[in-house]
Design a protein around this motif. Structure first.
Motif, PDB file in Angstrom:
ATOM      1  N   GLY A 192       0.467  -1.008  -0.067  1.00 53.98           N
ATOM      2  CA  GLY A 192      -0.277  -0.038   0.316  1.00 53.98           C
ATOM      3  C   GLY A 192       1.041   1.275   0.361  1.00 53.98           C
ATOM      4  N   SER A 193       0.358   2.449   0.115  1.00 57.54           N
ATOM      5  CA  SER A 193       1.145   3.746  -0.157  1.00 57.54           C
ATOM      6  C   SER A 193       1.800   4.319   1.349  1.00 57.54           C
ATOM      7  CB  SER A 193       0.045   5.098   0.141  1.00 57.54           C
ATOM      8  OG  SER A 193      -0.991   5.051   0.545  1.00 57.54           O
ATOM      9  N   GLY A 251      -2.853   1.016  -4.666  1.00 60.74           N
ATOM     10  CA  GLY A 251      -2.219   1.837  -3.524  1.00 60.74           C
ATOM     11  C   GLY A 251      -1.674   3.422  -4.385  1.00 60.74           C
ATOM     12  N   ALA A 276      -3.905   5.051  -5.741  1.00 60.69           N
ATOM     13  CA  ALA A 276      -4.546   6.473  -5.916  1.00 60.69           C
ATOM     14  C   ALA A 276      -4.198   6.946  -4.764  1.00 60.69           C
ATOM     15  CB  ALA A 276      -6.272   5.863  -5.943  1.00 60.69           C
ATOM     16  N   ALA A 277      -4.257   7.244  -3.871  1.00 65.22           N
ATOM     17  CA  ALA A 277      -3.736   7.516  -2.415  1.00 65.22           C
ATOM     18  C   ALA A 277      -2.583   8.802  -2.833  1.00 65.22           C
ATOM     19  CB  ALA A 277      -3.832   6.888  -0.987  1.00 65.22           C
ATOM     20  N   LEU A 315      -3.626  12.187  -3.994  1.00 65.06           N
ATOM     21  CA  LEU A 315      -4.142  13.416  -3.553  1.00 65.06           C
ATOM     22  C   LEU A 315      -3.668  14.304  -3.435  1.00 65.06           C
ATOM     23  CD1 LEU A 315      -6.790  11.073  -1.778  1.00 65.06           C
ATOM     24  CD2 LEU A 315      -6.868  11.873  -3.879  1.00 65.06           C
ATOM     25  N   GLY A 372      -9.157   9.910  -8.567  1.00 65.14           N
ATOM     26  CA  GLY A 372      -8.137   9.282  -6.674  1.00 65.14           C
ATOM     27  C   GLY A 372      -8.756   9.555  -5.798  1.00 65.14           C
ATOM     28  N   ALA A 373      -9.518  10.036  -4.679  1.00 67.08           N
ATOM     29  CA  ALA A 373     -10.528  10.259  -3.899  1.00 67.08           C
ATOM     30  C   ALA A 373     -12.303   9.113  -3.855  1.00 67.08           C
ATOM     31  CB  ALA A 373     -11.885  11.051  -3.494  1.00 67.08           C
ATOM     32  N   TYR A 381      -8.679   5.578  -4.034  1.00 68.31           N
ATOM     33  CA  TYR A 381      -8.347   5.600  -2.595  1.00 68.31           C
ATOM     34  C   TYR A 381      -9.270   4.282  -0.904  1.00 68.31           C
ATOM     35  CZ  TYR A 381      -7.300   6.785   2.450  1.00 68.31           C
ATOM     36  OH  TYR A 381      -6.828   6.525   3.221  1.00 68.31           O
ATOM     37  N   GLU A 382     -10.947   5.037  -1.354  1.00 67.22           N
ATOM     38  CA  GLU A 382     -11.232   4.530  -0.821  1.00 67.22           C
ATOM     39  C   GLU A 382     -11.566   3.343  -0.997  1.00 67.22           C
ATOM     40  OE1 GLU A 382     -16.455   6.524   0.382  1.00 67.22           O
ATOM     41  OE2 GLU A 382     -15.627   5.507  -1.491  1.00 67.22           O
ATOM     42  N   THR A 428      -9.253   1.571  -0.834  1.00 63.56           N
ATOM     43  CA  THR A 428      -8.657   0.661  -0.946  1.00 63.56           C
ATOM     44  C   THR A 428      -8.517  -0.004   0.532  1.00 63.56           C
ATOM     45  OG1 THR A 428      -7.142   2.921  -0.388  1.00 63.56           O
ATOM     46  CG2 THR A 428      -7.080   1.696  -2.101  1.00 63.56           C
TER      47      THR A 428
END
Length: 234
Positions: free
Chosen positions: A38-39, A110, A112-113, A116, A158-159, A162-163, A165
């Motif tokens: 993950g990020s 990972g 997408a986060a 942001l 992106g949001a 992220y959600e 994940t």
């Protein structure tokens, strides 16, 4: 029977040669780390471990972690195909393109986060900007709206990516509950509200809690595109 050689004559085993470091190899290793951890798991140390070297070696090819993130995002963005711009079908093109981008984010959850709060850079993201501007300006959308729309679409992508994940949905009780149970609890509460005080909530409770992430993503996308279309000059 063959007599073995004395141990001091044995040929020492050679370590396999490392692949030479390059910016491309570092970005590929960073993507493996993000795909796996993950990020939050991305660090220069972990990327170096992935490559079997030390963090200091990376800085000959990548200036900083921020620079590595920019390269990583651009690398993933390159997986999204960009069609020839057709302003006459700009809404369909944008919709299909963003749905395709969402699928790429699903392959690399990972990433997408990491998008942001960042200003897009890199050759692929510049091509994204040129393409979106060309079809929107070609459709008669004013420059200011077309320019701001790039931020809006990037934030939405992106949001929502992220959600998707997040490991689980926060429950009303604060306990770790399966997503369907957490949703059911809130739905039942909404349905139990006094209809004379909350008539709209009670009458639409089934709709409020219907649809999966993909359906909701596409609906939100349609709302954004219709809003942009309202600015288009004939």
């Amino acid at each position: 029977m063959a007599i073995p050689d004395p141990p001091w004559r044995a040929v020492p085993r050679q370590r396999p040669a490392r692949a030479p470091l390059s910016q491309e190899a570092i970005v590929d290793a960073a993507l493996r780390v993000v795909d796996r951890d993950g990020s939050a798991g991305l660090s220069m140390r972990r990327v170096a471990e992935e490559l079997g070297t030390g963090p200091a070696s990376l800085y000959w090819h990548v200036a900083s972690k921020d620079a590595l993130i920019d390269l990583l995002i651009d690398r993933v963005a390159a997986e999204v195909p960009i069609p020839e711009p057709d302003p006459g079908h700009w809404q369909e093109q944008l919709r299909d393109w963003l749905i395709g981008a969402r699928r790429v984010f699903e392959r690399h959850p990972g990433v997408a986060a990491l998008t942001l709060g960042r200003i897009p850079t890199g050759p692929t993201l510049v091509r994204w900007a040129e393409w979106t501007l060309s079809i929107m300006r070609g459709a008669g959308i004013p420059d200011r709206i077309a320019a701001f729309a790039g931020d809006l679409l990037g934030l939405y992508l992106g949001a929502t990516g992220y959600e998707a994940t997040l490991p689980s949905m926060a429950s009303a009780t604060g306990e770790p509950l399966p997503p369907e149970e957490a949703v059911r609890m809130v739905r039942d509460y909404f349905a139990s509200l006094p209809a004379d005080q909350f008539p709209n909530v009670v009458e639409t409770v089934d709709e409020l809690f219907s649809g999966g992430p993909q359906e909701r993503f596409e609906l939100g996308l349609d709302v954004i595109l219709r809003g942009l279309a309202s600015y288009a000059r004939s």
